[in-house]
Design an enzyme around this catalytic site. Structure first.
Site, PDB file in Angstrom:
ATOM      1  N   LYS A 184      -6.403   9.070  -0.785  1.00 23.08           N
ATOM      2  CA  LYS A 184      -7.140   8.513   0.524  1.00 23.08           C
ATOM      3  C   LYS A 184      -6.903   9.649   1.492  1.00 23.08           C
ATOM      4  O   LYS A 184      -7.845  10.089   2.470  1.00 23.08           O
ATOM      5  CB  LYS A 184      -6.460   7.117   0.713  1.00 23.08           C
ATOM      6  CG  LYS A 184      -6.616   5.970  -0.081  1.00 23.08           C
ATOM      7  CD  LYS A 184      -8.586   5.572  -0.128  1.00 23.08           C
ATOM      8  CE  LYS A 184      -9.022   5.530   0.979  1.00 23.08           C
ATOM      9  NZ  LYS A 184      -9.637   4.453   1.197  1.00 23.08           N
TER      10      LYS A 184
ATOM     11  N   TYR B 290      -2.654   6.864  -5.120  1.00 24.54           N
ATOM     12  CA  TYR B 290      -4.056   6.211  -4.204  1.00 24.54           C
ATOM     13  C   TYR B 290      -3.987   6.860  -2.662  1.00 24.54           C
ATOM     14  O   TYR B 290      -4.792   7.291  -2.308  1.00 24.54           O
ATOM     15  CB  TYR B 290      -3.068   4.389  -4.879  1.00 24.54           C
ATOM     16  CG  TYR B 290      -3.804   4.181  -3.211  1.00 24.54           C
ATOM     17  CD1 TYR B 290      -5.332   3.985  -2.914  1.00 24.54           C
ATOM     18  CD2 TYR B 290      -3.104   3.391  -1.825  1.00 24.54           C
ATOM     19  CE1 TYR B 290      -5.646   3.144  -1.755  1.00 24.54           C
ATOM     20  CE2 TYR B 290      -3.959   3.116  -1.128  1.00 24.54           C
ATOM     21  CZ  TYR B 290      -5.420   2.839  -1.252  1.00 24.54           C
ATOM     22  OH  TYR B 290      -6.121   2.221   0.323  1.00 24.54           O
TER      23      TYR B 290
ATOM     24  N   THR C 123      -6.327   3.897   5.308  1.00 24.82           N
ATOM     25  CA  THR C 123      -5.583   3.163   4.764  1.00 24.82           C
ATOM     26  C   THR C 123      -3.834   4.029   5.706  1.00 24.82           C
ATOM     27  O   THR C 123      -3.722   5.128   6.045  1.00 24.82           O
ATOM     28  CB  THR C 123      -4.762   3.143   3.227  1.00 24.82           C
ATOM     29  OG1 THR C 123      -3.102   3.036   3.588  1.00 24.82           O
ATOM     30  CG2 THR C 123      -5.003   4.552   2.754  1.00 24.82           C
ATOM     31  N   ASP C 124      -3.007   3.023   6.569  1.00 26.35           N
ATOM     32  CA  ASP C 124      -2.065   3.660   7.028  1.00 26.35           C
ATOM     33  C   ASP C 124      -1.056   3.862   5.671  1.00 26.35           C
ATOM     34  O   ASP C 124       0.202   4.949   6.298  1.00 26.35           O
ATOM     35  CB  ASP C 124      -1.237   2.627   7.675  1.00 26.35           C
ATOM     36  CG  ASP C 124      -0.377   0.817   6.553  1.00 26.35           C
ATOM     37  OD1 ASP C 124      -0.969   1.369   5.297  1.00 26.35           O
ATOM     38  OD2 ASP C 124      -0.097   0.211   7.064  1.00 26.35           O
ATOM     39  N   GLU C 125      -1.651   3.857   4.610  1.00 25.13           N
ATOM     40  CA  GLU C 125      -0.381   4.479   3.966  1.00 25.13           C
ATOM     41  C   GLU C 125      -0.582   6.398   3.375  1.00 25.13           C
ATOM     42  O   GLU C 125       0.225   7.210   3.007  1.00 25.13           O
ATOM     43  CB  GLU C 125      -0.926   4.361   2.614  1.00 25.13           C
ATOM     44  CG  GLU C 125      -0.686   2.500   2.601  1.00 25.13           C
ATOM     45  CD  GLU C 125      -0.837   2.065   0.530  1.00 25.13           C
ATOM     46  OE1 GLU C 125      -0.368   2.721  -0.148  1.00 25.13           O
ATOM     47  OE2 GLU C 125      -0.452   0.301   0.962  1.00 25.13           O
TER      48      GLU C 125
HETATM   49  P1  NAD Z   1     -11.061  -3.634  -3.359  1.00 22.94           P
HETATM   50  O1  NAD Z   1     -10.283  -2.875  -4.406  1.00 22.94           O
HETATM   51  O2  NAD Z   1     -10.839  -4.755  -3.395  1.00 22.94           O
HETATM   52  O3  NAD Z   1     -12.611  -2.982  -3.219  1.00 22.94           O
HETATM   53  C1  NAD Z   1     -13.280  -2.008  -4.216  1.00 22.94           C
HETATM   54  C2  NAD Z   1     -14.398  -2.049  -4.082  1.00 22.94           C
HETATM   55  O4  NAD Z   1     -14.708  -0.196  -4.263  1.00 22.94           O
HETATM   56  C3  NAD Z   1     -14.749  -2.055  -5.202  1.00 22.94           C
HETATM   57  O5  NAD Z   1     -16.015  -3.412  -4.866  1.00 22.94           O
HETATM   58  C4  NAD Z   1     -15.202  -1.314  -6.505  1.00 22.94           C
HETATM   59  O6  NAD Z   1     -16.334  -2.154  -7.225  1.00 22.94           O
HETATM   60  C5  NAD Z   1     -15.745  -0.361  -5.539  1.00 22.94           C
HETATM   61  N1  NAD Z   1     -15.479   0.687  -6.110  1.00 22.94           N
HETATM   62  C6  NAD Z   1     -14.520   1.218  -6.966  1.00 22.94           C
HETATM   63  N2  NAD Z   1     -14.867   2.754  -7.073  1.00 22.94           N
HETATM   64  C7  NAD Z   1     -16.586   2.901  -6.897  1.00 22.94           C
HETATM   65  C8  NAD Z   1     -17.304   3.569  -7.507  1.00 22.94           C
HETATM   66  N3  NAD Z   1     -16.697   4.861  -8.398  1.00 22.94           N
HETATM   67  N4  NAD Z   1     -18.561   3.855  -7.354  1.00 22.94           N
HETATM   68  C9  NAD Z   1     -18.842   2.688  -6.227  1.00 22.94           C
HETATM   69  N5  NAD Z   1     -18.023   1.939  -5.892  1.00 22.94           N
HETATM   70  C10 NAD Z   1     -16.713   1.571  -6.640  1.00 22.94           C
HETATM   71  O7  NAD Z   1     -10.974  -2.793  -2.311  1.00 22.94           O
HETATM   72  P2  NAD Z   1     -10.454  -3.186  -0.850  1.00 22.94           P
HETATM   73  O8  NAD Z   1      -9.187  -3.717  -0.453  1.00 22.94           O
HETATM   74  O9  NAD Z   1     -11.164  -3.671  -0.492  1.00 22.94           O
HETATM   75  O10 NAD Z   1     -10.197  -1.368   0.304  1.00 22.94           O
HETATM   76  C11 NAD Z   1     -11.614  -1.142   0.389  1.00 22.94           C
HETATM   77  C12 NAD Z   1     -11.038   0.136   1.338  1.00 22.94           C
HETATM   78  O11 NAD Z   1     -10.014  -0.428   2.414  1.00 22.94           O
HETATM   79  C13 NAD Z   1     -10.676   1.088   0.499  1.00 22.94           C
HETATM   80  O12 NAD Z   1     -11.408   2.629   0.774  1.00 22.94           O
HETATM   81  C14 NAD Z   1      -9.246   0.954   0.882  1.00 22.94           C
HETATM   82  O13 NAD Z   1      -8.504   2.511  -0.035  1.00 22.94           O
HETATM   83  C15 NAD Z   1      -8.420   0.798   1.992  1.00 22.94           C
HETATM   84  N6  NAD Z   1      -8.402  -0.199   2.912  1.00 22.94           N
HETATM   85  C16 NAD Z   1      -7.957  -0.923   2.138  1.00 22.94           C
HETATM   86  C17 NAD Z   1      -6.389  -2.052   2.557  1.00 22.94           C
HETATM   87  C18 NAD Z   1      -5.909  -3.496   2.264  1.00 22.94           C
HETATM   88  O14 NAD Z   1      -5.406  -3.446   2.571  1.00 22.94           O
HETATM   89  N7  NAD Z   1      -6.585  -4.245   0.915  1.00 22.94           N
HETATM   90  C19 NAD Z   1      -6.239  -2.119   4.038  1.00 22.94           C
HETATM   91  C20 NAD Z   1      -6.166  -0.251   5.000  1.00 22.94           C
HETATM   92  C21 NAD Z   1      -7.840   0.286   3.955  1.00 22.94           C
HETATM   93  P1  TYD Z   2       0.467  -4.416  -3.157  1.00 23.90           P
HETATM   94  O1  TYD Z   2       0.530  -5.993  -2.153  1.00 23.90           O
HETATM   95  O2  TYD Z   2       0.317  -3.395  -3.895  1.00 23.90           O
HETATM   96  O3  TYD Z   2      -0.338  -3.308  -1.081  1.00 23.90           O
HETATM   97  P2  TYD Z   2       0.499  -2.149  -1.009  1.00 23.90           P
HETATM   98  O4  TYD Z   2       1.575  -1.341  -2.436  1.00 23.90           O
HETATM   99  O5  TYD Z   2      -0.568  -1.106  -1.400  1.00 23.90           O
HETATM  100  O6  TYD Z   2       1.607  -1.879   0.491  1.00 23.90           O
HETATM  101  O7  TYD Z   2       1.829  -4.303  -2.089  1.00 23.90           O
HETATM  102  C1  TYD Z   2       2.111  -5.224  -1.018  1.00 23.90           C
HETATM  103  C2  TYD Z   2       3.542  -5.053  -1.460  1.00 23.90           C
HETATM  104  O8  TYD Z   2       4.606  -6.213  -2.079  1.00 23.90           O
HETATM  105  C3  TYD Z   2       4.561  -3.481  -1.970  1.00 23.90           C
HETATM  106  O9  TYD Z   2       5.215  -3.194  -1.055  1.00 23.90           O
HETATM  107  C4  TYD Z   2       4.736  -4.179  -2.603  1.00 23.90           C
HETATM  108  C5  TYD Z   2       4.922  -5.364  -3.325  1.00 23.90           C
HETATM  109  N1  TYD Z   2       4.655  -6.092  -4.324  1.00 23.90           N
HETATM  110  C6  TYD Z   2       6.123  -7.022  -4.818  1.00 23.90           C
HETATM  111  O10 TYD Z   2       6.982  -7.199  -4.632  1.00 23.90           O
HETATM  112  N2  TYD Z   2       5.590  -7.720  -6.246  1.00 23.90           N
HETATM  113  C7  TYD Z   2       4.261  -7.536  -7.045  1.00 23.90           C
HETATM  114  O11 TYD Z   2       4.046  -7.668  -7.496  1.00 23.90           O
HETATM  115  C8  TYD Z   2       3.278  -6.795  -5.831  1.00 23.90           C
HETATM  116  C9  TYD Z   2       1.673  -6.788  -6.425  1.00 23.90           C
HETATM  117  C10 TYD Z   2       3.714  -6.184  -5.216  1.00 23.90           C
END
Ligand code: NAD
Ligand code: TYD
Length: 336
Positions: free
Chosen positions: A155, A151, A124-126
């Site tokens: 990561k 988190y 992630t960019d975070e």
């Molecule tokens: P998500 O939370 O929707 O899904 C995570 C999945 O991992 C789930 O299916 C969960 O059951 C599985 N999981 C969790 N713990 C586990 C374990 N111990 N063993 C096996 N499986 C396990 O997450 P997402 O949004 O799909 O993100 C996927 C990846 O992408 C992550 O690594 C996250 O850090 C990265 N990412 C997400 C975003 C975003 O915007 N969602 C952006 C950048 C990077």
């Molecule tokens: P989120 O989807 O939790 O992603 P991340 O914090 O990993 O970027 O949140 C996206 C943005 O939205 C973040 O700035 C937090 C904000 N946010 C709200 O303002 N209200 C909400 O109810 C939630 C869940 C997030």
């Protein structure tokens, strides 16, 4: 290819499996996922090919992971599995440390023992922390790590471990650091699905703080395309790529207004609520390197695909309703 996908029952992982089975129908996929509250195997119910298989397993279970590698013999590992929600990491960091760090370590060890051709780590960019609101700077592959939440710190640790396995043991790795994704199958605890499903329920949009925080939004299929371009390009072993979408800054308030516009509602549905502790003010990603090296760029327009995503949530209430009930209980407990 024989792809071992971790976390394929989550949001991005399941979109990736749909994308890959559609575009690379001859490849074999084993999806391993422990099905936490964020994992939902019904996301993949429409995949009928016998080239796709699922096994429920925790990536922290060393014995089971070794068995999976021995039996399936993957050539590529695409590692999505993680605990992913910042608010939950503030509440209970321990599981983030366990899954995101120890789980990644377990997979790296198994990959090393089994001569994997590629370990691709989804990050992630975070990990880069936060930009100032008024800067034109963006995160890129040279930006130093400065994670601000449990988190993003977990990561960041996993990224370092992955890199170290390449430097220390020669494991062929690649890493993508991607910005905020949106699209179908995203858990309703996350911002966009939360506000869309709140509006479906005729509730308000809870904006943390003053809503000025900026995120870099990317439609999930663009992220899948970016991972594809990294996996299929043989010259990218050991590389890290930043992946992002927006050309301009979009604040949470802007996003809320876009979604209100899609619902034909006005701004009085916006409710400013207590801010998240340590809330990163701005993310913005410079994706020049992946564009120049691999020719990737985002294809999907944010507003247009926000509309399609909203439509998906309107049409798939039975998918998100049970998840939302639990997510809102979590928020109520934390006064959010
Ligand atoms: P998500 O939370 O929707 O899904 C995570 C999945 O991992 C789930 O299916 C969960 O059951 C599985 N999981 C969790 N713990 C586990 C374990 N111990 N063993 C096996 N499986 C396990 O997450 P997402 O949004 O799909 O993100 C996927 C990846 O992408 C992550 O690594 C996250 O850090 C990265 N990412 C997400 C975003 C975003 O915007 N969602 C952006 C950048 C990077
Ligand atoms: P989120 O989807 O939790 O992603 P991340 O914090 O990993 O970027 O949140 C996206 C943005 O939205 C973040 O700035 C937090 C904000 N946010 C709200 O303002 N209200 C909400 O109810 C939630 C869940 C997030």
């Amino acid at each position: 290819m024989k792809l071992l996908i971790t976390g394929g029952a989550g949001f991005i992982g399941s979109n990736f499996i749909h994308y890959w089975t559609h575009n690379h129908p001859n490849d074999e996929i084993l999806n391993i996922d422990s099905l936490t509250y964020a994992g939902n195997i019904t996301n993949l119910a429409s995949i009928k090919t016998n080239k796709y298989k699922f096994t429920q397993v925790d990536i922290c279970d060393t014995e089971e992971i070794n068995k999976i590698f021995k039996d399936f013999k993957p050539d590529n590992v695409v590692h999505f599995a993680a605990e992913t929600h910042v608010d939950r990491s503030l509440d209970k960091p321990d599981v983030f440390i366990q899954t995101n760090i120890f789980g990644t370590y377990n997979l790296l060890e198994a990959s090393l023992k089994n001569n994997i051709k590629r370990f691709h780590h989804i990050s992630t960019d975070e990990v880069f922390g936060s930009l100032d609101l008024d800067t034109a700077d963006k995160f890129d592959e040279q930006t130093s790590y400065k994670p601000n939440s449990p988190y993003s710190a977990s990561k960041a640790s996993s990224d370092h471990l992955v890199r170290s396995y390449a430097e220390s043991y020669g494991l062929p790795i690649s890493i993508t650091n991607c910005s905020n994704n949106f699209g179908p199958y995203q858990h309703p605890e996350k911002f966009l699905p939360r506000i869309i499903t709140n509006l479906i329920d005729n509730k308000n949009i809870p904006l943390y703080g003053d809503g000025q925080n900026v995120r870099d939004w990317l439609y999930v299929e663009d992220h899948c395309r970016a991972i594809e371009s990294v996996l299929l390009n043989k010259s990218t072993i050991g590389q890290t790529y930043c992946v992002g979408g927006n050309y301009e800054d979009i604040s949470n308030l802007d996003i809320a207004k876009m979604v209100l516009d899609i619902f034909n509602l006005d701004d009085n549905k916006i409710e400013f609520v207590k801010d998240r502790p340590g809330h990163d003010i701005k993310y913005a990603v410079n994706w020049t390197k992946i564009n120049q090296d691999l020719g990737w760029k985002p294809k999907y327009d944010t507003y247009q695909w926000l509309e399609k995503t909203t439509q998906w949530y309107i049409e798939n209430e039975s998918w998100w309703r049970p998840l939302k009930t639990e997510a809102e209980q979590f928020y109520a407990k934390n006064n959010q």
